[in-house]
Design a protein around this motif. Structure first.
Motif: not given
Length: 567
Positions: A134-142
């Motif tokens: 999942h390298v480089g994948e954007s996230r909208r919550d952590i």
């Protein structure tokens, strides 16, 4: 014909253009829906966002929250919470309170390492090793933390929100805000802390001022309680009967005192006073390690006491003349002792490493590598691990048991103990031979007690050809039957096994209860036979033959004068 043929091509081109235009128009919306949560408004009841509030990245948002709460500016810190589940009026009333409670939860429940949070606006996953799919994948919550309260698990998360065309911001999610009251009841200040003056609540390094004072006092009080428990058990040993009970009580004084100290400290942390997350986490790790060690030590002392009691009952010294079942049980107790130690060390090590996050500190990519770990274990612990595995192999397969008589490298020896890395053997001359387990297991040895300890022995006599074997056999049978350690008298045997010119070899066989007793019986019977021959038939001793004449003197001819042959 031309008009009819061109119409379908024109319609097809128009259709392709419309479909591609729609797809291009929808692409930004689809991508934006994956990178943030779209919303109509954010915290409208709190008023304008102060300039000090920075929310572009997760790291920036949580750093702002930390700085504002340390300055007691909880009203500004409330802007970092997504209060969408509250009405504007409730946001104004409860925003600062919720921010203060969340700060207390972070301080006592989970210490967040802000430097490890993503510093990118899209919180994209970064993995220099390139192993993550999942390298480089954007996230909208952590996830920031996962805490337990009242038997339930609550997650505290940061989410990325966007209002219209404004820049996206990172806020504590509404679901996490809803969990703040429950978590605050679990991790918030206790009644004791409410009476502490405010001037002592100021932070001084990693702890607050009152914690620097309270922690040593708590540890001192707990140590005094542990000393009292130690003295109490020591006094109780005087009332216990001598033997195993008093020995066991003396051995568990220290472990029981540590167990009580650990449980008391944990109770104080749970119900009386709660320290900062750094101090609490460290104390809980140490307490769990002490508690596990104490319980394991009590178990080991119990096994050791049982082993000591059995050893004293089996014999003043361990030997193979005792019942096989008891010796087998004693060997099993040695194995149980090693298993307890192994489980104790493994469990405590895993727990401590998990709590202190050692692998993250030293570099997960280095220590988690199977090849590096295999090399470290293989080089540094090859001998130790080999001995431990061989020890378990001997304990499970039981080719030897405690108390067995073995013939090892030409020496008789009793097995006195089977330990993790070595075997202790008691030689026939009362010396102790310490043998590494791997060395012992790799050598051929004779277990004289494997099935039965009895042994068929023999003694050899060299006598003159004139010795009467019938008389000698009769004496041997009488002497052998008189020996206590000689058994199975029907197997007694005495016969001529060899002959030379001047002498004959007589061998006597006897069955004995065990090798050591057999050796004693053998030498005793040999002495009695030699004494009988010396006293009753000295002519049976072998002697050298000197040829004085070529005539056969056995026929009764007598010689002439000295130096002359017989006529």
């Amino acid at each position: 014909m031309i008009r009819m043929g061109s119409w379908p091509r024109w319609w097809l081109a128009l259709s392709i253009w419309l479909v591609s235009s729609l797809c291009l128009a929808q692409t930004p919306d689809a991508g934006g829906a994956q990178e943030w949560y779209a919303t109509d408004a954010l915290n409208s009841g709190l008023g304008p966002v102060p300039d000090a509030v920075k929310l572009r990245t997760p790291r920036e948002a949580l750093r702002t929250f930390r700085d504002l709460t340390e300055q007691d500016d909880f009203a500004a810190a409330a802007h970092i919470l997504n209060l969408a589940d509250l009405s504007p009026a409730e946001q104004r009333e409860q925003g600062a309170v919720l921010a203060r409670e969340l700060a207390a939860i972070f301080q006592r429940g989970k210490s967040i390492r802000i430097s490890r949070l993503p510093g990118r606006q899209d919180a994209a996953i970064e993995d220099p090793s390139g192993k993550s799919p999942h390298v480089g994948e954007s996230r909208r919550d952590i996830e920031l933390a996962s805490l337990e309260a009242d038997g339930d698990t609550y997650d505290i998360r940061l989410g990325r929100y966007r209002v219209g065309n404004a820049d996206p911001v990172w806020l504590i999610t509404p679901e996490s805000v809803a969990a703040i009251p429950a978590l605050y009841r679990e991790y918030g200040p206790t009644a004791f802390e409410r009476h502490i003056p405010e001037r002592f609540k100021t932070s001084f390094g990693p702890l607050r001022i009152w914690e620097w004072i309270a922690i040593p006092l708590v540890l001192l009080a707990v140590a005094l309680v542990g000393l009292g428990v130690y003295r109490l058990i020591e006094a109780l040993t005087r009332w216990l009967p001598s033997g195993a009970p008093s020995i066991f009580a003396k051995q568990i004084r220290g472990p029981v005192a540590l167990i009580v100290m650990s449980l008391l400290t944990q109770a104080l942390l749970d119900y009386v006073v709660s320290f900062s997350a750094v101090a609490t986490t460290t104390l809980r790790v140490v307490l769990i390690a002490i508690l596990a060690w104490g319980i394991g030590a009590v178990g080991l002392r119990l096994v050791d006491t049982m082993m000591l009691k059995m050893t004293r009952r089996l014999a003043g010294q361990i030997d193979d003349s005792k019942p096989r079942d008891e010796r087998k049980l004693l060997t099993t107790l040695y194995a149980v002792r090693r298993i307890i130690i192994l489980i104790l060390v493994t469990v405590v090590s895993i727990y401590v490493l998990g709590q202190v996050q050692l692998f993250e500190t030293l570099g997960l990519s280095l220590l988690a590598s199977a090849s590096v770990l295999a090399v470290l274990v293989g080089v540094a612990g090859q001998a130790v691990l080999g001995n431990i595995l061989s020890s378990f192999q001997l304990s499970l397969a039981k080719p030897i048991r405690v108390g067995d008589l073995v013939m090892f490298e030409g020496q008789w020896a009793y097995v006195e103990g089977i330990f993790y890395t070595h075997i202790r053997l008691r030689l026939w001359n009362e010396r102790r031979l310490i043998v590494p387990v791997t060395y012992f297991a790799s050598k051929a040895f004779e277990n004289l007690s494997s099935k039965s300890a009895k042994e068929y022995r023999s003694l050899v006599l060299t006598l003159h050809l004139s010795a009467d074997i019938a008389i000698l056999r009769e004496k041997f049978l009488a002497f052998a039957k008189a020996e206590e350690n000689v058994i199975e008298h029907h197997k007694l045997l005495c016969c001529v096994t060899d002959q030379t010119g001047p002498a004959q070899t007589v061998t006597c066989y006897l069955m004995t209860v065990d090798p050591l007793s057999g050796w004693t019986a053998e030498v005793s019977i040999r002495e009695k036979l030699l004494a009988f021959i010396r006293d009753e038939h000295p002519e049976w001793w072998p002697r050298d033959v000197v040829v004085l004449s070529h005539r056969d003197i056995a026929r009764g001819h007598t010689s002439g004068e000295a130096g002359e042959p017989a006529p």
